[in-house]
Design a protein around this motif. Structure first.
Motif, PDB file in Angstrom:
ATOM      1  N   GLY A  62       0.807  -1.216   0.000  1.00 30.13           N
ATOM      2  CA  GLY A  62       0.000   0.000   0.000  1.00 30.13           C
ATOM      3  C   GLY A  62       0.837   1.262   0.000  1.00 30.13           C
ATOM      4  N   LEU A  63       1.926   1.271   0.779  1.00 31.41           N
ATOM      5  CA  LEU A  63       2.808   2.438   0.811  1.00 31.41           C
ATOM      6  C   LEU A  63       3.386   2.733  -0.567  1.00 31.41           C
ATOM      7  CD1 LEU A  63       4.790   1.699   4.104  1.00 31.41           C
ATOM      8  CD2 LEU A  63       3.105   3.512   3.773  1.00 31.41           C
ATOM      9  N   GLN A  64       3.828   1.686  -1.236  1.00 33.40           N
ATOM     10  CA  GLN A  64       4.443   1.848  -2.550  1.00 33.40           C
ATOM     11  C   GLN A  64       3.440   2.381  -3.564  1.00 33.40           C
ATOM     12  OE1 GLN A  64       7.437  -1.113  -4.418  1.00 33.40           O
ATOM     13  NE2 GLN A  64       5.445  -1.853  -5.059  1.00 33.40           N
ATOM     14  N   ALA A  65       2.225   1.806  -3.573  1.00 34.91           N
ATOM     15  CA  ALA A  65       1.221   2.199  -4.561  1.00 34.91           C
ATOM     16  C   ALA A  65       0.716   3.618  -4.311  1.00 34.91           C
ATOM     17  CB  ALA A  65       0.058   1.209  -4.534  1.00 34.91           C
ATOM     18  N   ALA A  66       0.508   3.981  -3.029  1.00 33.40           N
ATOM     19  CA  ALA A  66       0.004   5.326  -2.730  1.00 33.40           C
ATOM     20  C   ALA A  66       0.981   6.393  -3.194  1.00 33.40           C
ATOM     21  CB  ALA A  66      -0.260   5.460  -1.227  1.00 33.40           C
ATOM     22  N   ALA A  67       2.261   6.153  -2.999  1.00 33.18           N
ATOM     23  CA  ALA A  67       3.269   7.111  -3.459  1.00 33.18           C
ATOM     24  C   ALA A  67       3.296   7.174  -4.981  1.00 33.18           C
ATOM     25  CB  ALA A  67       4.634   6.732  -2.900  1.00 33.18           C
ATOM     26  N   ALA A  68       3.197   6.026  -5.620  1.00 30.70           N
ATOM     27  CA  ALA A  68       3.227   5.988  -7.081  1.00 30.70           C
ATOM     28  C   ALA A  68       2.059   6.763  -7.678  1.00 30.70           C
ATOM     29  CB  ALA A  68       3.203   4.537  -7.561  1.00 30.70           C
ATOM     30  N   ARG A 103      10.145   7.374   4.127  1.00 32.01           N
ATOM     31  CA  ARG A 103      10.726   8.322   3.144  1.00 32.01           C
ATOM     32  C   ARG A 103      11.208   7.581   1.901  1.00 32.01           C
ATOM     33  NH1 ARG A 103      12.987  10.715   7.973  1.00 32.01           N
ATOM     34  NH2 ARG A 103      11.836  12.642   8.448  1.00 32.01           N
ATOM     35  N   ALA A 104      11.749   6.393   2.100  1.00 32.79           N
ATOM     36  CA  ALA A 104      12.242   5.616   0.962  1.00 32.79           C
ATOM     37  C   ALA A 104      11.110   5.231   0.015  1.00 32.79           C
ATOM     38  CB  ALA A 104      12.968   4.369   1.457  1.00 32.79           C
ATOM     39  N   PHE A 105       9.900   5.163   0.539  1.00 32.72           N
ATOM     40  CA  PHE A 105       8.757   4.857  -0.308  1.00 32.72           C
ATOM     41  C   PHE A 105       8.168   6.102  -0.964  1.00 32.72           C
ATOM     42  CE2 PHE A 105       8.760   0.779   1.857  1.00 32.72           C
ATOM     43  CZ  PHE A 105       8.292  -0.086   0.880  1.00 32.72           C
ATOM     44  N   GLY A 106       8.703   7.280  -0.627  1.00 34.57           N
ATOM     45  CA  GLY A 106       8.243   8.506  -1.258  1.00 34.57           C
ATOM     46  C   GLY A 106       7.160   9.243  -0.502  1.00 34.57           C
ATOM     47  N   VAL A 140       1.731  14.486  -2.004  1.00 36.27           N
ATOM     48  CA  VAL A 140       2.191  13.113  -1.784  1.00 36.27           C
ATOM     49  C   VAL A 140       1.527  12.617  -0.502  1.00 36.27           C
ATOM     50  CG1 VAL A 140       4.409  13.446  -2.932  1.00 36.27           C
ATOM     51  CG2 VAL A 140       4.215  13.887  -0.470  1.00 36.27           C
ATOM     52  N   PRO A 141       1.412  11.314  -0.314  1.00 35.67           N
ATOM     53  CA  PRO A 141       0.820  10.814   0.931  1.00 35.67           C
ATOM     54  C   PRO A 141       1.679  11.173   2.134  1.00 35.67           C
ATOM     55  CG  PRO A 141       1.733   9.001  -0.366  1.00 35.67           C
ATOM     56  CD  PRO A 141       1.787  10.216  -1.237  1.00 35.67           C
TER      57      PRO A 141
END
Length: 630
Positions: free
Chosen positions: A167-173, A208-211, A238-239
């Motif tokens: 979820g973290l990765q997709a929300a940032a994307a 932070r690494a996930f954006g 950004v989220p």
């Protein structure tokens, strides 16, 4: 002992003092949990300041209403902090006091969040889903042109579930700036520090690494919370995630985790369950005294103690069910596992942060080198067990049945397809305890596992049968075994003969009809029904839920015109279907959990589904009358 509640009118007097409001909500949550007989106080108290701050100072939800499409949305992904959220919703006028006091009762408030309750935006309690669900809500708001933010609370231990990071990765994307996450960083899991279970490391750096835009602050400091949320509103699209440093049990000195850990020798006892009378009185007095110092002439309203208590999490709670024994089949499982470990050095035990509830802490202490703590990560745990099995070890995997069988189902399927052997201990199996609600009631696990070609599913009825079935699984079974275990106390002492695989044993003689049942809860109800029917109903304990000796079964049922099965499961996919496949052409009536499992006390839930002894006797008598008149 007298119970009192702070009425909503007092919250109106205090509405400009957020810390005071949080303590008032803590007091009411404490009363609700005490009256229910179970619930989660530690994490309700740690999250309380954040929840109060959001609803009273940050979100537009109360102003525009919970039905407005443009409202801000808040929900807790961890879910077990819901007594605190209910207390806040009561303070805001969303829940009347009589409903707050029906926590974990039929028709009241579920033990974990349910959207049927006003103000609850998402079902939760099965961990790790909230960020993804919040991401979906935030995406839909943007797609539909609706305003409002989506704020999701997670636990820190909950972040061990891998879905969070998807979820973290997709929300940032997707650049979802309308999604906020607050981590309740109280540094404790069910009963031990997070760093002792599975250290999370530098959370801020990971986010932070996930954006994500990241902030951290003291989660009990309302000025700090205001600064963090103000910065979020002006941040880039950004989220955002706030790591809120909190104290588990905040507000009650002896429940606060630095002291509580010391007092109990390194484990935390206030995660689940209701405090005893003396502890409740101390906690409530401490809260009310502090509240009264800031809100003179505090008015309290007296409430009754209620009737039968919910049976919840027994390890840290109180004995909660009427007319029960002191037998716990889960405890017998832990003892048998420890005994088998002495003879079988290949046994290794895997846990998902439930060692106390699953009664495997004695194994952990005796054989730490053979104990693998996976944290709250069932899929990883099962695949790790599969790898261990490929290397010649015998993994015994432990978690609650609702989570293990469902969340890790594909991983179990994959392991079983390798023809290796793993033993799955499915704790908390069945309808009871019903207080925690549908996220924890496991009524689908047999159907999920029994379909696997080389998986045997069993459920013991008492301590002796628990040991016997575990010994069979370790020493005789050639393939994987799923062992369902009740978590609460057995309703009665049962004398259960040891039987060969695929066979059951008659526990009560009867002349007209035959009833198959299994497990301590449903066998008690089956025997109660047989006693009421006075010799008309024969009861058979059948612990083998998907493995049946055809010759034995056909001989057993010959004298009976009516066959019944009592499932501690949905009415499909378990023992009844196994018997139907063997007894081709015979009509079998199955009594199981139809629809969503009811939340409430044991008697309320059993009665609601018509599975208590009295209801069963009536249902069976009706069938027998119909058979004789047709």
């Amino acid at each position: 002992m007298e119970l009192t509640l702070i009425p909503r009118e007092e919250f109106e007097r205090a509405r400009d003092d957020l810390a005071l409001l949080a303590d008032m909500c803590r007091a009411n949550a404490l009363v609700a949990v005490k009256r229910a007989g179970s619930g989660h106080l530690g994490s309700s108290f740690s999250a309380m300041d954040v929840v109060v701050h959001l609803f009273y100072a940050e979100l537009n939800t109360v102003e525009v209403g919970f039905d407005d499409p443009g409202r801000d949305i808040y929900f807790s992904s961890k879910g077990h902090d819901v007594p605190g959220l209910y207390a806040v919703l009561h303070a805001l006028g969303m829940l009347p006091p009589e409903r707050l006091l029906q926590l974990r009762r039929l028709g009241g408030l579920d033990g974990h969040p349910d959207v049927g309750v006003p103000g609850i935006e998402a079902n939760s309690g099965s961990l790790g889903m909230g960020i993804s669900k919040g991401r979906g809500m935030a995406w839909a708001k943007r797609f539909l042109g609706r305003g409002g933010r989506v704020v999701v609370m997670t636990g820190d231990g909950e972040l061990q579930e891998g879905q969070n990071f998807e979820g973290l990765q997709a929300a940032a994307a997707h650049g979802q700036g309308n999604l906020w996450v607050v981590v309740d960083r109280n540094e404790l899991q069910s009963d031990k520090p997070t760093d002792d279970i599975l250290p999370l490391g530098d959370l801020e750096a990971k986010f932070r690494a996930f954006g994500w835009h990241v902030a951290s602050c003291d989660g009990h400091d309302h000025d700090a919370l205001e600064r963090a949320f103000t910065a979020f509103r002006s941040a880039a699209d950004v989220p955002k995630v706030l790591v809120a440093d909190t104290v588990k049990g905040k507000g009650v000195s002896f429940m606060e985790h630095p002291r509580a850990l010391r007092d109990s020798g390194g484990t935390y006892r206030w995660h689940a369950g209701a405090p005893d009378d003396e502890s409740f009185a101390r906690a409530y007095e401490e809260l009310v005294e502090r509240i009264g110092a800031r809100l003179p002439n505090l008015r309290l309203t007296q409430v009754d103690r209620g009737g039968e208590l919910s049976e919840g999490e027994p390890e840290s709670g109180i004995a909660t069910r009427k007319s029960v024994t002191d037998e716990y089949v889960a405890a017998a499982y832990g003892e048998a596992l420890l005994e088998l470990a002495e003879r079988h050095p290949e046994i290794v035990v895997l846990d998902a942060d439930l060692a106390s509830d699953c009664r495997i802490r004695p194994f952990e202490l005796a054989h730490p080198e053979r104990f693998h703590e996976s944290g709250i990560a069932e899929q990883d745990m099962v695949s790790a067990a599969a790898g261990m099995a490929r290397q010649g070890l015998l993994p015994v995997v432990n978690s609650f049945a609702a989570f293990l069988a469902a969340r890790a189902n594909e991983q179990i399927y994959n392991q079983a397809s390798e023809q290796s052997k793993v033993i799955y201990a499915l704790h908390y199996a069945g309808l009871i305890p019903a207080g925690p609600g549908k996220s924890h009631q496991s009524i689908r696990d047999v159907s999920l596992l029994a379909a696997l070609p080389n998986m045997t599913v069993v459920q013991p009825a008492n301590s002796e049968e628990t040991g016997a079935l575990l010994r069979w699984a370790v020493e005789e079974a050639t393939d994987s075994v799923a062992l369902r275990l009740a978590i609460g106390p057995s309703p009665r002492r049962l004398q259960v003969p040891n039987v060969a695989p695929g066979r059951g044993a008659v526990l009560y003689e009867g002349a007209e009809a035959l009833l198959f049942a299994y497990g301590p809860v449903m066998l008690h109800e089956a025997l109660t029904a047989a006693e009421r029917l006075d010799g008309r109903l024969q009861v058979v304990n059948m612990p083998w839920l998907n493995r049946v000796d055809q010759e034995w079964l056909e001989e057993l049922v010959k004298p009976f015109g009516e066959l019944f099965v009592l499932e501690d499961h949905a009415a499909v996919g378990a023992l009844g279907d196994s018997l139907r496949r063997v007894l081709d052409g015979r009509v079998i009536t199955v009594f199981g959990v139809d629809g969503w499992p009811a939340c409430g006390t044991p008697h309320e839930a059993l009665r609601y589904h018509g599975l208590d002894g009295a209801s069963l006797a009536d249902r069976i008598a009706l069938k027998l009358r119909a058979a004789t008149t047709s």
